[in-house]
Design a protein around this motif. Structure first.
Motif, PDB file in Angstrom:
ATOM      1  N   LEU A   1       1.023  -0.999   0.032  1.00  0.00           N
ATOM      2  CA  LEU A   1       0.180  -0.205  -0.338  1.00  0.00           C
ATOM      3  C   LEU A   1       0.593   0.990   0.000  1.00  0.00           C
ATOM      4  CD1 LEU A   1      -2.448  -1.108   2.496  1.00  0.00           C
ATOM      5  CD2 LEU A   1      -3.290  -0.991   0.458  1.00  0.00           C
TER       6      LEU A   1
ATOM      7  N   PHE B   1      -5.936  -2.787  -1.016  1.00  0.00           N
ATOM      8  CA  PHE B   1      -6.690  -2.581   0.436  1.00  0.00           C
ATOM      9  C   PHE B   1      -7.322  -3.219   0.142  1.00  0.00           C
ATOM     10  CE2 PHE B   1     -10.038  -0.867   2.766  1.00  0.00           C
ATOM     11  CZ  PHE B   1      -9.095  -1.382   4.113  1.00  0.00           C
TER      12      PHE B   1
ATOM     13  N   CYS C   1      -8.646  -1.029   8.201  1.00  0.00           N
ATOM     14  CA  CYS C   1      -7.739   0.229   8.034  1.00  0.00           C
ATOM     15  C   CYS C   1      -7.437   0.648   8.618  1.00  0.00           C
ATOM     16  CB  CYS C   1      -9.531   0.863   8.712  1.00  0.00           C
ATOM     17  SG  CYS C   1     -11.724   0.345   7.237  1.00  0.00           S
TER      18      CYS C   1
ATOM     19  N   GLY D   1      -4.260   0.575   6.993  1.00  0.00           N
ATOM     20  CA  GLY D   1      -4.863   1.483   5.723  1.00  0.00           C
ATOM     21  C   GLY D   1      -4.141   2.698   6.104  1.00  0.00           C
TER      22      GLY D   1
ATOM     23  N   PHE E   1      -9.452   7.834   2.967  1.00  0.00           N
ATOM     24  CA  PHE E   1      -9.033   6.949   1.968  1.00  0.00           C
ATOM     25  C   PHE E   1      -9.449   7.513   0.680  1.00  0.00           C
ATOM     26  CE2 PHE E   1      -9.270   3.248  -0.911  1.00  0.00           C
ATOM     27  CZ  PHE E   1      -8.015   2.366  -0.532  1.00  0.00           C
TER      28      PHE E   1
END
Length: 164
Positions: A13, A29, A88, A91, A155
């Motif tokens: 990522l 993701f 998340c 992320g 995001f």
């Protein structure tokens, strides 16, 4: 395993985010989220179907096993959503949003769970011990909801930022 999945996805990522490869960030993701949700759902199903197997790993006391059978189901009621939380959280870190990652972790265990451990047994007064166990899935549900909303917002902003 969920932490491992998330930590394994972080370099992918981060690299693609730094390279401004929007499509790969989204695909990576989605893959992380799908794998995390699958794992947490399968684990949840096993715990719901066979709670005694998990309890027997730690004790052979029949009274404790009887109690654990129902308590474990309550305590892990929202475990299937936990894949969202981990994906998340990882992320956020991958996209350079470490403070948000810390916020969602603190939200789950400190801001929500600790107060709920004191509040729920007063509401669930028929069995206060189960009230304490019930605080965990309530905290998990609200934490995952908060995390999804915050992550969705961040995001989208992160993807717009690399689009330019």
């Amino acid at each position: 395993p969920l932490q491992g999945l998330g930590q394994g996805a972080q370099p992918v990522l981060s690299y693609n985010y730094g390279a401004k490869n929007r499509d790969r960030v989204k695909k990576a993701f989605r893959l992380l989220l799908t794998a995390s949700l699958c794992y947490s759902t399968i684990l949840w199903a096993f715990i719901m179907l066979f709670p005694q197997v998990f309890a027997e790993m730690f004790t052979s006391d029949s009274a404790l096993l009887g109690f654990t059978k129902s308590a474990l189901r309550i305590y892990c009621a929202c475990l299937l959503l936990f894949g969202i939380q981990i994906a998340c959280q990882m992320g956020f870190t991958s996209l350079g949003c470490a403070p948000e990652s810390i916020i969602v972790a603190v939200m789950r265990k400190f801001v929500l769970l600790i107060p709920l451990i004191y509040i729920v047994p007063h509401i669930w007064s028929a069995d206060r011990t189960m009230g304490v166990y019930l605080a965990e899935p309530i905290a998990d549900f609200f934490a995952v909801t908060f995390t999804m909303i915050l992550f969705s917002n961040r995001f989208k902003k992160a993807l717009k930022k690399i689009e330019k």
